[in-house]
Design a protein around this motif. Structure first.
Motif, PDB file in Angstrom:
ATOM      1  N   ARG A 143       8.870  75.999   6.017  1.00  0.00           N
ATOM      2  CA  ARG A 143      10.222  75.449   6.214  1.00  0.00           C
ATOM      3  C   ARG A 143      11.273  76.349   5.586  1.00  0.00           C
ATOM      4  NH1 ARG A 143      10.868  69.293   4.568  1.00  0.00           N
ATOM      5  NH2 ARG A 143      13.067  69.833   4.644  1.00  0.00           N
TER       6      ARG A 143
ATOM      7  N   HIS B 162      14.197  78.603   7.596  1.00  0.00           N
ATOM      8  CA  HIS B 162      15.638  78.488   7.345  1.00  0.00           C
ATOM      9  C   HIS B 162      16.229  79.841   6.949  1.00  0.00           C
ATOM     10  CE1 HIS B 162      14.780  74.200   7.376  1.00  0.00           C
ATOM     11  NE2 HIS B 162      16.065  73.968   7.374  1.00  0.00           N
TER      12      HIS B 162
ATOM     13  N   LEU C 294      18.483  73.419  13.709  1.00  0.00           N
ATOM     14  CA  LEU C 294      17.572  73.152  12.581  1.00  0.00           C
ATOM     15  C   LEU C 294      16.775  71.852  12.736  1.00  0.00           C
ATOM     16  CD1 LEU C 294      19.698  74.309   9.516  1.00  0.00           C
ATOM     17  CD2 LEU C 294      17.909  75.566  10.722  1.00  0.00           C
ATOM     18  N   PRO C 295      17.420  70.721  13.091  1.00  0.00           N
ATOM     19  CA  PRO C 295      16.625  69.488  13.223  1.00  0.00           C
ATOM     20  C   PRO C 295      15.475  69.605  14.222  1.00  0.00           C
ATOM     21  CG  PRO C 295      18.948  68.945  13.118  1.00  0.00           C
ATOM     22  CD  PRO C 295      18.860  70.442  13.225  1.00  0.00           C
TER      23      PRO C 295
ATOM     24  N   LEU D  62      12.723  71.277  12.372  1.00  0.00           N
ATOM     25  CA  LEU D  62      12.220  70.373  11.338  1.00  0.00           C
ATOM     26  C   LEU D  62      11.321  69.295  11.939  1.00  0.00           C
ATOM     27  CD1 LEU D  62      15.415  69.836   9.166  1.00  0.00           C
ATOM     28  CD2 LEU D  62      13.271  70.798   8.379  1.00  0.00           C
TER      29      LEU D  62
ATOM     30  N   SER E 156      14.368  69.725   1.239  1.00  0.00           N
ATOM     31  CA  SER E 156      15.467  69.759   2.204  1.00  0.00           C
ATOM     32  C   SER E 156      16.710  70.374   1.575  1.00  0.00           C
ATOM     33  CB  SER E 156      15.790  68.345   2.705  1.00  0.00           C
ATOM     34  OG  SER E 156      14.689  67.782   3.364  1.00  0.00           O
TER      35      SER E 156
ATOM     36  N   CYS F 252      16.144  74.135   1.252  1.00  0.00           N
ATOM     37  CA  CYS F 252      16.241  74.799   2.561  1.00  0.00           C
ATOM     38  C   CYS F 252      17.693  74.878   3.025  1.00  0.00           C
ATOM     39  CB  CYS F 252      15.400  74.053   3.591  1.00  0.00           C
ATOM     40  SG  CYS F 252      13.627  74.185   3.324  1.00  0.00           S
ATOM     41  N   ALA F 253      18.440  73.793   2.828  1.00  0.00           N
ATOM     42  CA  ALA F 253      19.848  73.777   3.248  1.00  0.00           C
ATOM     43  C   ALA F 253      20.645  74.829   2.471  1.00  0.00           C
ATOM     44  CB  ALA F 253      20.439  72.389   3.008  1.00  0.00           C
TER      45      ALA F 253
ATOM     46  N   TYR G 147      19.765  78.331   3.790  1.00  0.00           N
ATOM     47  CA  TYR G 147      20.400  78.597   5.090  1.00  0.00           C
ATOM     48  C   TYR G 147      21.888  78.913   4.904  1.00  0.00           C
ATOM     49  CZ  TYR G 147      21.461  78.261  10.032  1.00  0.00           C
ATOM     50  OH  TYR G 147      21.848  78.561  11.317  1.00  0.00           O
TER      51      TYR G 147
ATOM     52  N   ILE H 286      23.536  70.218   4.363  1.00  0.00           N
ATOM     53  CA  ILE H 286      22.610  69.301   3.675  1.00  0.00           C
ATOM     54  C   ILE H 286      22.444  68.020   4.491  1.00  0.00           C
ATOM     55  CG2 ILE H 286      22.383  67.783   1.661  1.00  0.00           C
ATOM     56  CD1 ILE H 286      23.606  70.065  -0.019  1.00  0.00           C
TER      57      ILE H 286
ATOM     58  N   GLU I  78      20.290  68.697   7.450  1.00  0.00           N
ATOM     59  CA  GLU I  78      18.888  68.813   7.028  1.00  0.00           C
ATOM     60  C   GLU I  78      18.272  67.425   6.854  1.00  0.00           C
ATOM     61  OE1 GLU I  78      15.682  71.373   5.967  1.00  0.00           O
ATOM     62  OE2 GLU I  78      17.689  71.884   6.679  1.00  0.00           O
TER      63      GLU I  78
END
Length: 1466
Positions: A1181, A1185, A1219-1220, A1223, A1259, A1262-1263, A1266, A1294, A1297
């Motif tokens: 993950r 990102h 992104l979603p 994910l 999350s 990762c946010a 990115y 965020i 994410e």
């Protein structure tokens, strides 16, 4: 020497005294028949198998089966007779025999890792460190190999020490040893399955042929049957076996004259089904833990039949009776005996819990202790050998269990006057004793003689080579290990893969429907595009979206390739086909389905969006997109084949896919790509299909320039400018010429994209075809030369000990060392003692009456249980037995309230009252399928169960201490820190039981086949512990397979079922099984004193392939018996007693043992540990990102103030909305795997919330990653919002994410399986992105979508908040080629002519005072770009919190779905 089997030497040279041990003999048909007759008289009855051939009965047989009607006799098919006659016919037809004796000399196997070597689990922290240090180590090792420094070699340890032996054709060898002693390793080595070992030394020869030649040329003649059943779940039993036979059908030279391939296959298929008594399952799906199919025992028999279909002459069977009832297990080994005798096979078998009847069928027994050969010789003399060494004689113990027990330090007993000091007891001492014994010397002599014979007399070897050559179909190379040629293999596999897809109807219908719904959504979004300048950009959009959706549809191929690995490895090891054939077959089998799906998809998209309406245009578009789909399908399949797991494949795919999309030519035209990256477009299939489809579309169009593409033009209330395109106006559409209203499509794509229509066929089409062929060839090469094997179970992975674990483990080891060998061993348990002092008055009794269970099947209902009665009293141990497929597990599921499909009728009561809400909490159920959280350690798994399932009032210390007791009891001391996913079958079974025992159930303990997969010693220990639990007041009901006589009489009562879920007996067993023996004897089935009553009663009721004893069905005998009436009476008494007991009304009924917050805390802690120990999942993950953000930023590095850079800022932000989708693909499998719908350990609300909380820290990380790689490399924050605006962007990312994680979990919570969950992803992604106002701009969107779906889409809020923040106040300055250039009327300045237009539509004039070549720029500030798109800077905070509200909504729905949707079909 003659090639006839009657003259083939066998190893029967030692005096023995058994039916197989006499003076030197030969394997011939007569001897096989005589031997088997003798065995039949000694053990049970003649093996008989149903078939369509009538056979005569001998007088002896008729006596044994007295009472059966003529219908049985007329339908008899004797396997012995069938094989004998087939063998005779083959010899008369001149078909050569295949007799392969096996010799092994100084055989030793080493694996990686030193003696105390442990592999520790990689964590997320390790993954981060490795990522940065791996390049350094790689460079160092690359340089180090050329430097004059000492090379360090990998440490190895020996798991099979040097041993030698010989097994001749027609002989069977039973390999015995404790779990982990090396039995499986020995079998795999003999079967040439050596991939998982670091080194195999010594020599193994097959009829004098080396192991290397055997592996290369005769691979399919030496096969190994795995302990686990690996099958394609959606094929029927008949299809599974028919496929195996179709790849192994002998050629004309090896078949009887006049017998066609089809006839041969049908005959063998019927024989296999009949021999294993699974004719009734022929049209039933094989199934697995997720797909309903045949029972576990029947699935095991399918595995057996599949390997028999190979017709291999050296067969290695690894615990192949696991899951079979005692009667069926004996039938199976008898079948092996007959086939070995008559066909001259060489058979190696390892078994746990082999009964005396099975043991006596073997010619040789080998005993292995920690990899050392401690005995090899006649089975009848093995017990005597160990007794002479000084081990205690235990006559009540079966021989196989006794021999295994002699190698177990915890179980063995020494004879009076002997001890470990005087008796060889270590593996090394036992090995030395064997080598010095007559048996060791005889083994060496036999080996030398047989080797000499094979070197001088090569008749067997030559006959074997000739027979294998004759087996092959015409045209197959003599050096090929395959019976069928490559084309024949592809045909057979294509048929099988087609059946697989066709029979998975739900998957088929769902994938087709979703694809066509996607097409409707795309078509509706771009409905009826105008053939004007307004439709130019949107035509490119619809073509691009359609291509991306159809090509990325192939993404699902990646996990499918990985899921198919175990079956591929098994079937290629059987030499059914070469690995490359599956690559071709997959493509051919998928063509009809993908062709139909994409044709209808393209028809809908093409004609709804009003692309160039001509037959040539449509079919060119369809041809290009379909070839691109095949290319991308091949691309993803290659990744699925080369990567070790899904996470690494996912990382690799993400390396390519975003670049494929960015460099397809739509987002960034080729002339604007960075010079160091534009080459990506040349190796990108999407670039060629997009350019080809654009050329195909626009070569057929002429666009009229109007509307917003004319400058200057009239605004609201203005009439200053011509309504059309006048001489003093220009068309801003690329490719237009001054004053010309019509813009040729060719000119538009040349100016806007640099596409030349002449490239359509000469370049784009040919390159796409080249990609298809390239990826297909790559699959073939990968499968053939770089196969990914599924690792063996010999490698265990551990978690590092903390201080507490270290102390606990030291205490366990100290206790283990203090334990003395068992003084009582297999002595009878003291359950009949009157000394019991446990107060049972507070315990509750469990009863069931008239239990019927029906399940829905095509065409109606199927009854699985019929009028089952019984009870379990506190302090008793009740066995549930029956044939495989009789409904034992079904009955257990029904009683434990675990069934959620079908109709249950009857009364299931506790103390005479209906079940309460806390019934599930008061019971524990150890299931047959061992399902656990794979990243937990053994101790953690048990503690988790104890914490959540024992009463909340019990102190944590007490729960921990109880878990340590369970660990000690189940002898898992050495595995406390071992991770569950690396445990072998036997250890997982112990853990399953331990997890349930740790819950200390108050009411009842259910166990489904707890002893399957355990050796005799472990099974005895477990049942002895269950006995101890029962004696302390616990009520226990468990199904059991293959119990020894001693094990069987440890139970108090027996519920015996026959096929159809009919009750045959319910009542006491009695001391020495006296009660049940008397019941059967009274009804015509007397059990001989030397036969195991558990095996006998199953045979008596006709559980195996043997006919039942007596004229009446045993269920009818039961219903007429006094025992039945007594059972009914006892149930009534139990109910009456229970109802008289006062209920505790003040005690609140709780579904769960612990409070909600305690559950949540415990579950979240476990989830955090699980994620930390799954570095591939979490790091993938993070990598995705970072990589997407970095590569998008590199493509759009340091954006300036031009109009094109403005568009790139929009695309850069648009990537956030991707992104979603990524994910979801990762989150869904994790959520579904962790779903424990019917466990009742903790609340489903806790499960859903715990899953989400566990994901949040990663999350946020990762946010942040990115965001870090996006805002500064792209040059964000140059507008009025400035740097604080970048902080706002982080908040939105965020929220995105969190929204993506919660959406993935929502989809997973409403989906029955991973396969279904991932099908929804493309649809949701498309709908969410399509109507967010970017690919279809807000003004161009149809009013219908604009009125509701645009507002409803969360991505509208993402783009609105991020775009307004980034573009607000951003100054725009056009580059020279971005200006719209027009001449003002003569005598006017640019400002005078176009000033009103600029005031109305914004933008700016670059040269307001010029009198010619006016330069107009569309935007002067970023706000002018987003205002027409219905975006407002003032609404950015509102939009961000609306997005957060979507996250909350997803979470609420997930929690509700987890509670009310139960997909575990049982």
């Amino acid at each position: 020497m003659s090639a006839l089997p009657s003259q083939t030497p066998t190893l029967n040279e030692e005096p023995a005294g058994g039916p197989f041990d006499s003076t030197p003999q030969h394997v011939d048909v007569t001897r096989a028949e005589e031997t088997f007759n003798e065995l039949s008289r000694e053990l049970t009855r003649q093996l008989s198998v149903h078939s369509g051939h009538a056979q005569g009965l001998s007088g002896e047989k008729a006596d044994l089966e007295k009472g059966h009607g003529d219908d049985w006799d007329a339908d008899r098919f004797d396997l012995r007779e069938y094989l004998t006659s087939s063998n005779d016919a083959n010899q008369k037809a001149g078909i050569k025999h295949k007799h392969v004796g096996v010799t092994w000399e100084n055989l030793q196997v080493d694996v990686m890792g030193g003696t105390d070597f442990k592999i520790y689990i990689r964590t997320f922290g390790n993954a981060i460190i490795d990522f940065f240090t791996a390049p350094i180590f790689w460079i160092w090792f690359s340089i180090a190999q050329y430097l004059p420094i000492t090379k360090t070699t990998m440490q190895t340890r020996t798991i099979l020490h040097q041993q030698s032996g010989v097994l001749k054709p027609g002989e069977m060898c039973l390999v015995l040893g404790c779990p982990g002693s090396g039995c499986t390793t020995f079998l795999k080595t003999i079967a040439n399955e050596r991939k998982e070992f670091s080194n195999v030394s010594g020599e193994v020869r097959y009829a004098g042929i080396s192991a290397e030649e055997m592996a290369k040329t005769y691979n399919g003649e030496v096969v190994y049957n795995h302990e686990d059943d690996i099958h394609l779940a959606t094929l029927t039993v008949a299809q599974t076996l028919s496929f195996a036979l179709s790849t192994k059908t002998p050629g004309p030279a090896a078949r009887l004259p006049g017998v066609s391939r089809k006839q041969f296959n049908e005959t063998v298929l019927n024989a296999l089904l009949s021999m294993l008594n699974i004719q009734h399952t022929a049209q039933t799906l094989v199934g697995n833990e997720f797909v309903r199919g045949v029972s576990g025992g029947e699935r095991k028999r399918v595995s057996i039949a599949e390997m028999m279909a190979t017709r291999a002459r050296v067969q290695c069977w690894d615990n192949s009776t696991r899951g079979l009832d005692a009667s069926t297990a004996l039938d199976f080994v008898k079948s092996l005996r007959i086939m070995t005798d008559i066909l001259g096979q060489t058979t190696f078998v390892t078994l746990y819990q082999a009964g005396e009847g099975i043991y006596d069928l073997f010619d040789k027994v080998m005993i292995v202790d920690e990899g050392r050969q401690v005995f090899f010789g006649p089975p009848s003399e093995a017990r005597g050998y160990f007794e002479k060494l000084g081990y205690n004689a235990l006559p009540r113990q079966s021989t196989a269990d006794y021999l295994t027990g002699c190698t177990d330090p915890n179980e063995r007993q020494f004879a009076p006057g002997y001890s470990s000091k005087t008796v060889p007891s270590t593996p090394l001492d036992l090995e030395k004793a064997f080598l010095a014994s007559p048996y060791g010397r005889t083994t060496g002599d036999s080996l030398d003689k047989y080797k000499l014979l094979m070197e001088t007399e090569k008749e067997d070897q030559e006959a074997f080579r000739a027979a294998v050559a004759a087996d092959k179909k015409r045209g197959v190379s003599k050096s090929s290990p395959y019976t069928l040629g490559f084309i024949g293999q592809v045909k057979a596999l294509t048929k099988r893969q087609f059946q697989l897809r066709l029979q998975d109807r739900f998957q088929l219908y769902t994938s087709m429907s979703l694809a066509w719904i996607l097409a409707l959504v795309i078509g509706a979004a771009f409905f009826n595009l105008p053939p004007t300048s307004a439709g130019a950009f949107t035509r490119g959009s619809v073509i691009f979206v359609a291509i991306v959706m159809s090509c990325l549809d192939a993404f699902g191929e990646m996990p499918l390739q990985m899921l198919g690995r175990p079956i591929l490895n098994k079937q290629t090891s059987y030499s059914f086909y070469r690995p490359a054939a599956i690559a071709m077959a997959n493509m051919f089998a998928d063509l009809p389905f993908s062709a139909v799906r994409l044709l209808i998809f393209n028809i809908i998209v093409y004609f709804m969006s009003h692309l160039a309406r001509s037959a040539g245009g449509f079919f060119t578009f369809h041809l290009l997109t379909y070839i691109a789909y095949l290319a991308m399908q091949g691309f993803f399949r290659v990744f699925g084949l080369i990567c070790v797991n899904f996470d690494s494949a996912f990382r690799l795919a993400v390396f390519f896919v975003p670049n494929f999309i960015s460099y397809a030519g739509y987002i960034i035209p080729i002339f604007d790509m960075k010079r160091w990256l534009f080459w990506i477009s040349y190796v990108n299939p999407l670039y060629y299909v997009f350019s080809g489809c654009m050329e195909n579309e626009f070569m057929r169009l002429e666009l009229s320039c109007d509307g917003a593409y004319v400058a200057p033009r009239n605004g609201p209330g203005m009439t200053k400018y011509p309504s059309g395109l006048g001489p003093n106006q220009s068309c801003t559409l690329p490719g237009s010429t001054g004053g010309q209203v019509a813009v040729p499509g060719r000119s538009y794509i040349m100016a806007g994209y640099e596409y030349n229509v002449s490239d359509l066929w000469r370049r784009n089409f040919l390159v796409l075809v080249g990609f298809v062929l390239f990826f297909q060839a790559l699959q073939v090469i990968t499968l053939e030369y770089f196969p990914q094997y599924v690792g063996g179970s010999s490698i265990r992975v551990y978690a590092k000990e903390d201080h507490e674990a270290k102390k606990l483990n030291e205490a366990l080891q100290a206790k283990k060392e203090q334990r003395t060998p068992k003084e009582h061993g297999y002595q009878k348990t003291e359950r009949y003692s009157e000394q019991r002092t446990v107060d049972l008055s507070t315990r509750k009794a469990f009863t069931w009456e008239k239990v019927n269970y029906h399940v829905p099947v095509p065409g109606g209902q199927l009854r699985l249980l019929h009028d089952v009665y019984g009870y379990v009293k506190p302090g008793t141990l009740t066995a549930l037995m029956g044939a495989s497929g009789a409904g034992k597990t079904t009955c257990l599921d029904v009683l434990a309230q675990r069934k959620n499909i079908g109709v249950i009728k009857g009364d299931v009561l506790v103390d005479g009252r209906p079940l309460n809400a806390d019934f599930a909490r008061g019971t524990a159920y150890a299931e047959q399928m061992d399902v656990h959280e794979g990243t937990a350690t053994v101790r953690e798994a048990m503690r988790f169960s104890a914490y959540l399932r024992q009463p909340f009032e019990v102190p944590k210390e007490e729960k921990d201490a109880y878990v340590e007791e369970i660990i000690e009891l189940l002898e898992l001391q050495d595995l406390t820190e071992c991770l569950v996913f690396t445990l072998n079958v036997e250890a997982r079974k112990r853990l399953t039981i331990g997890v349930e025992l740790a819950s200390k159930p108050e009411l009842l303990l259910f166990l489904d086949e707890p002893t399957s997969g355990l050796d005799g010693q472990s099974a005895w220990n477990l049942v002895r512990f269950l006995r101890k639990l029962a004696d302390s007041g616990q009520a226990i009901l468990c199904t059991i397979h293959q119990p020894s006589a001693l094990l069987f009489e440890s139970f108090d009562r027996l519920l015996l079922l026959e096929t159809g879920g009919e009750t045959v007996y319910f009542g006491d067993i009695g001391s020495d099984s006296k009660v049940i023996r008397e019941y059967f004897a009274r009804n015509g089935a007397s059990c001989p004193p030397n036969v195991n009553p558990a095996e006998f009663m199953l045979e008596a009721i006709g559980a195996g392939v043997t006919p039942r004893i007596g004229p009446r069905d045993w269920k009818d005998i039961w219903l007429d018996s006094p025992e039945y009436k007594k059972a009914i009476r006892e149930i009534e008494e139990i109910k009456a007693e229970g109802i008289q007991k006062t209920q505790q009304h003040d005690v609140k009924e709780l579904t769960y043992a612990t409070p909600f917050m305690y559950q949540l805390k415990t579950v979240v802690k476990r989830n955090n540990v699980a994620l930390w120990r799954q570095p591939d999942y979490v790091f993938t993950r993070l990598f995705i990102h970072a990589f997407i953000s970095l590569f998008v930023s590199l493509s759009l590095l340091q954006l300036e103030h031009s109009v094109r850079d403005l568009q790139y800022r929009v695309f850069g932000i648009f990537w956030v909305s991707v992104l979603p989708a990524i994910l979801m693909t990762q989150i869904e499998p994790m959520f579904i795997f962790n779903r424990q719908a019917s466990s009742r350990i903790y609340s489903p609300y806790v499960f859903a919330i715990g899953q989400l909380i566990g994901e949040i820290p990663y999350s946020l990380l990762c946010a942040f990653t990115y965001w870090l790689f996006m805002v500064w490399p792209m040059g964000f924050g140059k507008g009025s919002a400035g740097k604080p605006g970048n902080g706002f962007q982080l908040l939105v990312i965020i929220f995105v994410e969190l929204f993506g994680v919660s959406l993935g979990q929502l989809v997973a919570s409403v989906s029955p399986s991973i396969q279904i969950a991932v099908l929804f992803n493309p649809f949701l992604t498309l709908v969410l992105t399509q109507f967010a106002g970017v690919t279809v701009p807000y003004p161009a969107m149809a009013k219908f979508w604009r009125s509701w779906l645009y507002q409803l889409t969360p991505y509208t809020r993402v783009l609105s908040a991020m775009l307004s923040t980034e573009l607000h106040g951003l100054v725009i300055r056009c580059k020279p080629d971005e200006f719209a250039v027009f001449d003002p009327p003569s005598g006017q300045t640019c400002q005078a002519w176009a000033g009103d237009f600029v005031n109305a539509f914004r933008g700016y004039l670059n040269n307001p005072n010029a009198t010619e070549a006016c330069q107009y720029c569309q935007y002067s500030v970023g706000d002018e770009f987003y205002t027409p798109l219905n975006i407002r800077f003032d609404n950015r905070w509102r939009d961000a919190w609306i997005l957060f509200a979507y996250f909350v909504f997803n979470m609420v729905i997930t929690v509700i779905a987890s509670r009310f949707l139960r997909y575990a079909k049982r």
